[in-house]
Scaffold this motif. Structure first.
Motif: not given
Length: 387
Positions: A337-338, A343-345, A371-377
């Motif tokens: 996930v990290q 990659c997305v960021s 998407v990057a914000k949601k993954i960060n959450n």
């Protein structure tokens, strides 16, 4: 993050991921039967197109290469129920390659540099744009023994096999075949996007959007631009990499002038044999894919698809090649996930085989940032998502 345990992940895998897998498998089965019938009917009208039943090592052009077929069967025995032509990008979006026939004996040759023709065959004052890194021209002279049907001007211009023209012929046959097969209640044509033929297929589970792409399957040849395996690479093994390269690559008719390089057979073998050492790579991939579809990037046309996640998994396996790197299920999921978040960021994910190509080059940057914000959450509080 203290309440996020391996037991939580196992329960999530059993209750959410396995349910999704059963639903998708049923849809794939329904779509496969319908598209198999349609492409068989198209093939009866025009032998240059084959049924998807003849894709991959089942291609009619490989009927004499028993060693290659046996090797493929041994590698995938019991590990892949899907037809190799079907690529599940999301639960409701499939890409299906339709194998072409009559193009035998592919060889490397020096291609001419400039083309000055339009798709109608008229002369242009300035040359057609050169192909990008993951694309190439395809000339009839690249084949030692092309069948006479491929000499047809409906498919070629100035010696080039033109993808847009191939797609147009296929689309005409497909529209007729839907009626001939009595499938008008189950299959409907959708508006084309670029050179891709799109249909909607009604299944017992859901309506599936299917992209049908005529594909030249090239066995026993590996393109020079795919410099793989890389120097000092430890995953996969040298023997496995040599075996994978023998299955070759594909050229897919996805644009007007240029053919897209695809390595679907190589990717299928990599993914199917990814946990031979007893690791948890595939489990991690399935969990992250489910989170992507449920939370980070849902919908039928997501900016991140299963193909992006699969590519990320391959890069991660290459960086962490040892068995001990894939024993901690919880830690491995977080690591994957990290890497996805990075990659997305950065809007950057290298193609696994043609590493100079960025798979996110033309993706919507606003969607990627979302998407990057949601993954960060998720990374801040994964236990709220995996329960």
């Amino acid at each position: 993050m203290t309440n996020f345990t391996e037991e939580d992940l196992d329960n999530y895998l059993h209750n959410q991921v396995d349910l999704r897998h059963r639903q998708v498998s049923k849809s794939v089965e329904d779509v496969q039967k319908i598209i198999k019938d349609l492409t068989a009917e198209v093939s009866s009208k025009d032998a240059r197109f084959q049924s998807i039943a003849n894709s991959g090592v089942h291609n009619a052009s490989l009927k004499d290469q028993t060693a290659l077929v046996s090797k493929w069967s041994a590698l995938l025995r019991g590990r892949c129920a899907y037809n190799p032509a079907i690529h599940v990008l999301t639960p409701t979006l499939y890409l299906i390659s339709v194998p072409l026939q009559g193009l035998m004996g592919y060889k490397v040759r020096r291609t001419r540099q400039w083309r000055y023709y339009s798709l109608s065959g008229s002369r242009l004052l300035s040359p057609v744009r050169e192909p990008e890194k993951l694309y190439q021209w395809l000339e009839l002279e690249s084949f030692v023994n092309p069948s006479q049907e491929w000499q047809d001007a409906c498919m070629t211009i100035e010696g080039d096999i033109v993808p847009a023209k191939v797609v147009n012929i296929f689309k005409e046959h497909l529209e007729t075949s839907i009626k001939t097969c009595g499938l008008t209640s189950k299959v409907s044509m959708l508006e084309s996007v670029g050179s891709v033929v799109r249909v909607a297929v009604e299944t017992s589970e859901a309506q599936i959007e299917v992209e049908l792409v005529p594909t030249v399957e090239l066995m026993n040849y590996w393109p020079k631009r795919a410099r793989w395996p890389r120097l000092f690479q430890r995953w996969p093994s040298t023997e496995r990499a040599r075996c994978i390269k023998s299955f070759g690559f594909n050229l897919m008719a996805t644009s007007n002038y240029h053919w897209l390089l695809s390595f679907s057979r190589a990717e299928q073998v990599l993914l199917s044999n990814i946990d031979e050492d007893g690791g948890c790579r595939r489990k991690c991939y399935r969990v992250v894919r489910q989170l992507k579809e449920d939370v980070w990037c849902p919908g039928s046309k997501p900016v991140i698809t299963a193909y992006h996640l699969q590519t990320l998994l391959f890069w991660t396996c290459e960086k962490y090649p040892c068995t001990r790197d894939w024993r901690d299920f919880r830690g491995c999921v977080l690591r994957l996930v990290q890497k996805l978040h990075k990659c997305v960021s950065q809007h950057y994910l290298r193609h696994y085989f043609v590493r100079s190509h960025n798979l996110l080059k033309y993706s919507n940057t606003n969607e990627l940032d979302d998407v990057a914000k949601k993954i960060n959450n998720f990374l801040d509080s994964p236990e709220t998502y995996v329960h």
